[in-house]
Design a protein around this motif. Structure first.
Motif, PDB file in Angstrom:
ATOM      1  N   MET A 126       0.843  -1.183   0.000  1.00 59.96           N
ATOM      2  CA  MET A 126       0.000   0.000   0.000  1.00 59.96           C
ATOM      3  C   MET A 126       0.888   1.246   0.000  1.00 59.96           C
ATOM      4  N   VAL A 127       0.505   2.225  -0.788  1.00 61.69           N
ATOM      5  CA  VAL A 127       1.234   3.486  -0.852  1.00 61.69           C
ATOM      6  C   VAL A 127       0.245   4.609  -0.605  1.00 61.69           C
ATOM      7  N   CYS A 128       0.623   5.529   0.259  1.00 58.43           N
ATOM      8  CA  CYS A 128      -0.227   6.693   0.540  1.00 58.43           C
ATOM      9  C   CYS A 128       0.342   7.914  -0.175  1.00 58.43           C
ATOM     10  N   LYS A 129      -0.500   8.588  -0.912  1.00 60.29           N
ATOM     11  CA  LYS A 129      -0.081   9.835  -1.550  1.00 60.29           C
ATOM     12  C   LYS A 129      -0.574  10.994  -0.693  1.00 60.29           C
ATOM     13  N   LEU A 130       0.362  11.818  -0.211  1.00 57.11           N
ATOM     14  CA  LEU A 130       0.000  12.947   0.647  1.00 57.11           C
ATOM     15  C   LEU A 130      -0.553  14.089  -0.193  1.00 57.11           C
ATOM     16  N   GLN A 131      -1.662  14.627   0.264  1.00 54.27           N
ATOM     17  CA  GLN A 131      -2.251  15.774  -0.415  1.00 54.27           C
ATOM     18  C   GLN A 131      -1.632  17.088   0.069  1.00 54.27           C
ATOM     19  N   ARG A 132      -1.001  17.057   1.212  1.00 50.88           N
ATOM     20  CA  ARG A 132      -0.333  18.242   1.745  1.00 50.88           C
ATOM     21  C   ARG A 132       0.904  17.803   2.504  1.00 50.88           C
ATOM     22  N   ILE A 133       1.804  18.725   2.689  1.00 52.60           N
ATOM     23  CA  ILE A 133       3.069  18.415   3.362  1.00 52.60           C
ATOM     24  C   ILE A 133       2.871  18.482   4.868  1.00 52.60           C
ATOM     25  N   LEU A 134       3.371  17.492   5.551  1.00 51.26           N
ATOM     26  CA  LEU A 134       3.303  17.454   7.003  1.00 51.26           C
ATOM     27  C   LEU A 134       4.610  17.950   7.584  1.00 51.26           C
ATOM     28  N   TYR A 135       4.508  18.734   8.645  1.00 50.54           N
ATOM     29  CA  TYR A 135       5.695  19.270   9.315  1.00 50.54           C
ATOM     30  C   TYR A 135       6.560  18.115   9.812  1.00 50.54           C
ATOM     31  N   GLY A 136       7.855  18.203   9.557  1.00 51.84           N
ATOM     32  CA  GLY A 136       8.778  17.172  10.020  1.00 51.84           C
ATOM     33  C   GLY A 136       9.179  16.178   8.944  1.00 51.84           C
TER      34      GLY A 136
END
Length: 196
Positions: A1-11
């Motif tokens: 499974m691969v998750c595509k981030l819709q926004r950048i998370l701090y860190g």
């Protein structure tokens, strides 16, 4: 499974790059241009009479300009696009103090806090001041390098390279007069022995 981030998370590793790209596109879209020497300095204004500049340091900003209306307008646009808080008139920016005399139109920049902090960090805050950064009697050569394994281990505990790095920052920003000394000392950054 691969998750595509819709926004950048701090860190996240790529977060600083994504933040800069978003900020850069915002500034360019609002008529600012990056300076050639430093891509974190943005300037707007066709003439010297009405410039406005924004300096970016990670996620801190310093806005300078002659017109308070222009500055307020930029702050409103930034607040609408980014979550931010206005800290008011700048009294310091990273490692630099700012003093103003608005009546006489004078501005002073000082690294005094930075120098005192470095001296305290390396237990040199009670040292005596000298007029010359390097005495003529001071000689450095390879004989000062560690000769035995015990000397190597002893010197690994001394933050010599960190001290030289702190001096380099001061040399570049405010004290070009110590350039020769810092250059000489940095030759022995990795292989220095305590004086016997």
């Amino acid at each position: 499974m691969v998750c595509k981030l819709q926004r950048i998370l701090y860190g996240l590793k790529q977060a600083p790059r994504q933040w800069y790209e978003r900020f850069d596109s915002f500034m360019l879209h609002h008529g600012f241009r990056r300076t050639l020497m430093d891509h974190c300095v943005y300037v707007k204004g066709a003439t010297i009479a009405d410039p406005i500049s924004l300096l970016l340091y990670v996620d801190d900003m310093l806005i300078m300009g002659k017109s308070m209306n222009e500055i307020k307008d930029l702050k409103e646009k930034l607040s609408a696009a980014f979550e931010m808080k206005d800290l008011g008139q700048a009294e310091h920016i990273p490692s630099m103090g700012i003093k103003r005399d608005r009546d006489h139109k004078l501005l002073w920049l000082s690294h005094k806090k930075y120098v005192l902090k470095v001296l305290k960090r390396f237990n040199m805050d009670s040292s005596k001041a000298v007029s010359s950064p390097l005495g003529t009697h001071f000689k450095m050569n390879t004989k000062l390098c560690p000769q035995t394994k015990e000397e190597h281990l002893a010197m690994q505990k001394i933050p010599y390279a960190l001290e030289i790095g702190s001096l380099m920052y001061a040399m570049i920003c405010i004290r070009p007069d110590i350039a020769y000394v810092v250059g000489l000392l940095s030759r022995f950054t990795t292989n220095l022995r305590k004086k016997q």
